[in-house]
Design a protein around this motif. Structure first.
Motif, mmCIF file in Angstrom:
data_model
loop_
_atom_site.group_PDB
_atom_site.id
_atom_site.type_symbol
_atom_site.label_atom_id
_atom_site.label_comp_id
_atom_site.label_asym_id
_atom_site.label_seq_id
_atom_site.Cartn_x
_atom_site.Cartn_y
_atom_site.Cartn_z
ATOM 1 N N ARG A 23 5.060 -0.458 4.353
ATOM 2 C CA ARG A 23 5.810 0.242 3.308
ATOM 3 C C ARG A 23 6.153 1.678 3.689
ATOM 4 O O ARG A 23 7.153 2.219 3.238
ATOM 5 C CB ARG A 23 5.016 0.246 1.997
ATOM 6 N N LYS A 24 5.278 2.312 4.515
ATOM 7 C CA LYS A 24 5.524 3.722 4.801
ATOM 8 C C LYS A 24 4.815 4.163 6.068
ATOM 9 O O LYS A 24 3.940 3.477 6.598
ATOM 10 C CB LYS A 24 5.086 4.602 3.630
ATOM 11 N N ALA A 80 4.465 11.423 3.643
ATOM 12 C CA ALA A 80 4.804 10.019 3.859
ATOM 13 C C ALA A 80 6.321 9.849 3.960
ATOM 14 O O ALA A 80 7.090 10.576 3.344
ATOM 15 C CB ALA A 80 4.268 9.162 2.731
ATOM 16 N N LYS A 81 6.711 8.860 4.760
ATOM 17 C CA LYS A 81 8.110 8.452 4.847
ATOM 18 C C LYS A 81 8.156 6.967 4.488
ATOM 19 O O LYS A 81 7.507 6.148 5.138
ATOM 20 C CB LYS A 81 8.683 8.683 6.233
ATOM 21 N N TYR A 82 8.907 6.646 3.431
ATOM 22 C CA TYR A 82 8.951 5.268 2.967
ATOM 23 C C TYR A 82 10.002 4.486 3.736
ATOM 24 O O TYR A 82 11.155 4.916 3.865
ATOM 25 C CB TYR A 82 9.234 5.247 1.464
ATOM 26 N N TYR A 139 2.585 7.447 7.345
ATOM 27 C CA TYR A 139 1.744 8.427 6.648
ATOM 28 C C TYR A 139 1.189 9.436 7.646
ATOM 29 O O TYR A 139 0.889 9.090 8.791
ATOM 30 C CB TYR A 139 0.622 7.660 5.954
ATOM 31 N N TYR A 167 0.627 0.402 5.644
ATOM 32 C CA TYR A 167 1.322 1.554 6.217
ATOM 33 C C TYR A 167 0.830 1.843 7.629
ATOM 34 O O TYR A 167 -0.193 1.311 8.079
ATOM 35 C CB TYR A 167 1.143 2.792 5.327
#
Length: 202
Positions: A155-156, A197-199, A158, A120
Motif C-alpha cells: 500500500r505504501k 509515507a508515499k501511498y 514508509y 508496506y
C-alpha cells in the motif's frame, strides 16, 4: 466535564498537530515529482546487491551518513545480502566506472536498505557515495521501491526521518511523501522522528 489529565492530553495532541502543520509549511513550496523515474540514466543500474564482496563498499557509503543513520555493522550487511528475508539491500551501479585491483567495487555509488512488511515497504537507510556529485540519485531508489511495491501489492513506502535532518525531509517531500506523524524522543540521542509515507496502492 473534561478531566485535567484529558485536558493535558488534548493540549499535547494539539501541539503535535501544529508541529506537523509547521513542517508542511516549511516544505510546501518544494517541487513534487509526479511520476516515478522510469528511464534510468543509461550508465546506471539499480538492483538488489547479491555479491557479498560489496560488504566493505556498502559500509563505507553508509558510514559517511552515520550522523544520521547511526553505525551499521559489516555482519548485518553481510546477513542482508546472503539471506535477504525481510531486509534487502539495493545498489546504484555506475557502468562508466572501470574496475581495477585497488578499487574493484567503486562502481557502487549508492545504497538503500529496506524492509518488506505485510502491507508496506520501509526504508531503513539511503546513502549516496559523497564522492559522486549527482544529487539526483536518490530518486532512483524511490522509483525502484514504487515498482517493487506495486509488484508485491503493497500500500505504501514508509520512512522515519530525524526532524533535525532537513535535507532528508526535503528529499522525501520532493518525492511525494507525506508526513503521518512524529515520534518524540525516539532515538538514542532523544531525537524526534518524523514518520513519512508515499501511498502507491490506492
Amino acid at each position: 466535564m473534561v478531566s485535567k489529565q484529558n485536558e493535558e492530553l488534548l493540549t499535547k495532541q494539539q501541539a503535535m498537530l501544529f508541529r506537523i502543520y509547521d513542517l508542511y509549511k516549511k516544505f510546501e513550496n518544494e517541487i513534487i515529482s509526479d511520476k516515478p523515474t522510469d528511464n534510468v540514466k543509461v550508465n546506471l543500474t539499480v538492483d538488489h546487491i547479491v555479491d557479498v564482496d560489496y560488504v566493505d563498499k556498502v559500509q563505507e557509503i553508509l558510514l559517511s551518513y552515520s550522523n544520521i543513520w547511526g553505525f551499521v555493522h559489516k555482519s548485518s550487511i553481510k546477513q542482508w545480502i546472503i539471506r535477504p528475508k525481510t531486509i534487502r539491500i539495493v545498489g546504484i551501479f555506475d557502468q562508466n566506472i572501470t574496475k581495477n585491483d585497488l578499487n574493484e567495487y567503486n562502481d557502487l555509488i549508492g545504497v538503500m536498505v529496506y524492509g518488506e512488511k505485510p502491507s508496506y515497504l520501509k526504508i531503513n537507510y539511503i546513502a549516496v557515495d559523497k564522492k559522486n556529485k549527482d544529487n539526483t540519485l536518490g530518486k532512483y531508489f524511490i522509483s525502484f521501491l514504487e515498482n517493487r511495491g506495486i509488484e508485491m501489492e503493497k500500500r505504501k513506502i514508509y520512512a522515519e526521518v530525524p526532524e533535525s535532518n532537513e535535507n532528508g525531509l526535503r528529499f522525501f517531500v520532493k518525492n511525494g511523501f507525506v508526513i503521518e506523524g512524529i515520534l518524540k524522543n525516539h532515538t538514542r540521542g532523544n531525537k524526534d522522528l518524523v514518520l513519512m509515507a508515499k501511498y502507491i496502492g490506492w
